[in-house]
Design a protein around this motif. Structure first.
Motif, PDB file in Angstrom:
ATOM      1  N   THR A  87      38.690  41.305  25.483  1.00 35.79           N
ATOM      2  CA  THR A  87      38.652  42.231  26.618  1.00 35.79           C
ATOM      3  C   THR A  87      37.211  42.615  26.951  1.00 35.79           C
ATOM      4  OG1 THR A  87      40.824  43.129  26.074  1.00 35.79           O
ATOM      5  CG2 THR A  87      39.412  44.483  27.461  1.00 35.79           C
TER       6      THR A  87
ATOM      7  N   ARG B 107      34.470  40.266  28.759  1.00 33.38           N
ATOM      8  CA  ARG B 107      34.482  40.075  30.213  1.00 33.38           C
ATOM      9  C   ARG B 107      33.189  40.575  30.851  1.00 33.38           C
ATOM     10  NH1 ARG B 107      39.417  42.663  32.078  1.00 33.38           N
ATOM     11  NH2 ARG B 107      40.183  41.284  30.469  1.00 33.38           N
TER      12      ARG B 107
ATOM     13  N   SER C  65      35.045  34.444  32.398  1.00 29.08           N
ATOM     14  CA  SER C  65      35.240  35.873  32.604  1.00 29.08           C
ATOM     15  C   SER C  65      36.633  36.161  33.148  1.00 29.08           C
ATOM     16  CB  SER C  65      34.178  36.403  33.573  1.00 29.08           C
ATOM     17  OG  SER C  65      34.329  37.773  33.763  1.00 29.08           O
ATOM     18  N   GLY C  66      37.071  35.359  34.082  1.00 30.38           N
ATOM     19  CA  GLY C  66      38.414  35.533  34.617  1.00 30.38           C
ATOM     20  C   GLY C  66      39.502  35.219  33.601  1.00 30.38           C
TER      21      GLY C  66
ATOM     22  N   THR D 218      39.385  35.634  30.411  1.00 26.63           N
ATOM     23  CA  THR D 218      39.525  36.675  29.387  1.00 26.63           C
ATOM     24  C   THR D 218      40.592  37.683  29.781  1.00 26.63           C
ATOM     25  OG1 THR D 218      37.754  38.037  30.331  1.00 26.63           O
ATOM     26  CG2 THR D 218      37.148  36.483  28.564  1.00 26.63           C
ATOM     27  N   ASP D 219      40.740  37.926  31.070  1.00 27.20           N
ATOM     28  CA  ASP D 219      41.773  38.849  31.535  1.00 27.20           C
ATOM     29  C   ASP D 219      43.165  38.307  31.226  1.00 27.20           C
ATOM     30  OD1 ASP D 219      42.745  41.177  32.711  1.00 27.20           O
ATOM     31  OD2 ASP D 219      42.785  40.295  34.705  1.00 27.20           O
TER      32      ASP D 219
ATOM     33  N   ASP E 110      43.510  38.118  26.960  1.00 21.96           N
ATOM     34  CA  ASP E 110      43.678  39.345  26.176  1.00 21.96           C
ATOM     35  C   ASP E 110      45.087  39.902  26.291  1.00 21.96           C
ATOM     36  OD1 ASP E 110      43.518  40.445  28.719  1.00 21.96           O
ATOM     37  OD2 ASP E 110      41.870  41.800  28.262  1.00 21.96           O
TER      38      ASP E 110
ATOM     39  N   ASP F  45      41.139  47.435  29.304  1.00 21.79           N
ATOM     40  CA  ASP F  45      41.434  46.306  30.184  1.00 21.79           C
ATOM     41  C   ASP F  45      41.263  46.660  31.666  1.00 21.79           C
ATOM     42  OD1 ASP F  45      42.307  43.515  30.488  1.00 21.79           O
ATOM     43  OD2 ASP F  45      44.055  44.437  31.435  1.00 21.79           O
TER      44      ASP F  45
ATOM     45  N   ASP G  16      38.337  45.239  34.216  1.00 18.97           N
ATOM     46  CA  ASP G  16      38.702  44.665  35.516  1.00 18.97           C
ATOM     47  C   ASP G  16      37.862  45.290  36.627  1.00 18.97           C
ATOM     48  OD1 ASP G  16      40.624  43.108  34.302  1.00 18.97           O
ATOM     49  OD2 ASP G  16      42.306  44.411  34.879  1.00 18.97           O
TER      50      ASP G  16
END
Length: 93
Positions: free
Chosen positions: A11, A14, A47-48, A50-51, A54, A72, A76
């Motif tokens: 998380t 990111r 980076s995207g 990781t969303d 996680d 989280d 974002d």
């Protein structure tokens, strides 16, 4: 290593990844060259992802934490605050 630590690490990863993307994207705008563009794209992709990762791991491992629930959405927001203005600048530049 605790599973919740791994999920939270993903998380929090990111933010450095999106700032790395920003650095490579700006450098590519001014210096040119495909290696910078490819690296910038890879940083944005990671980076995207990781969303996705996680949340998927937290549910799979049943290690949803209070920290993760707060971190989280915050990560974002940092992602969007960095990415949208930078992408707008690139399009208009």
């Amino acid at each position: 290593m605790k599973r919740s630590f791994i999920v939270n690490l993903i998380t929090f990863a990111r933010v450095p990844l999106i700032f790395a993307w920003l650095g490579f994207a700006v450098a590519q705008e001014y210096l040119g060259g495909w290696p910078l563009a490819v690296t910038a794209c890879a940083m944005m992709l990671l980076s995207g992802l990781t969303d996705l990762w996680d949340g998927m791991l937290a549910r799979k491992w049943n290690c949803v934490s209070t920290l993760g629930k707060m971190a989280d959405p915050l990560m974002d927001k940092v992602f969007y605050i960095v990415a949208f203005p930078a992408l707008t600048w690139q399009v208009l530049h």
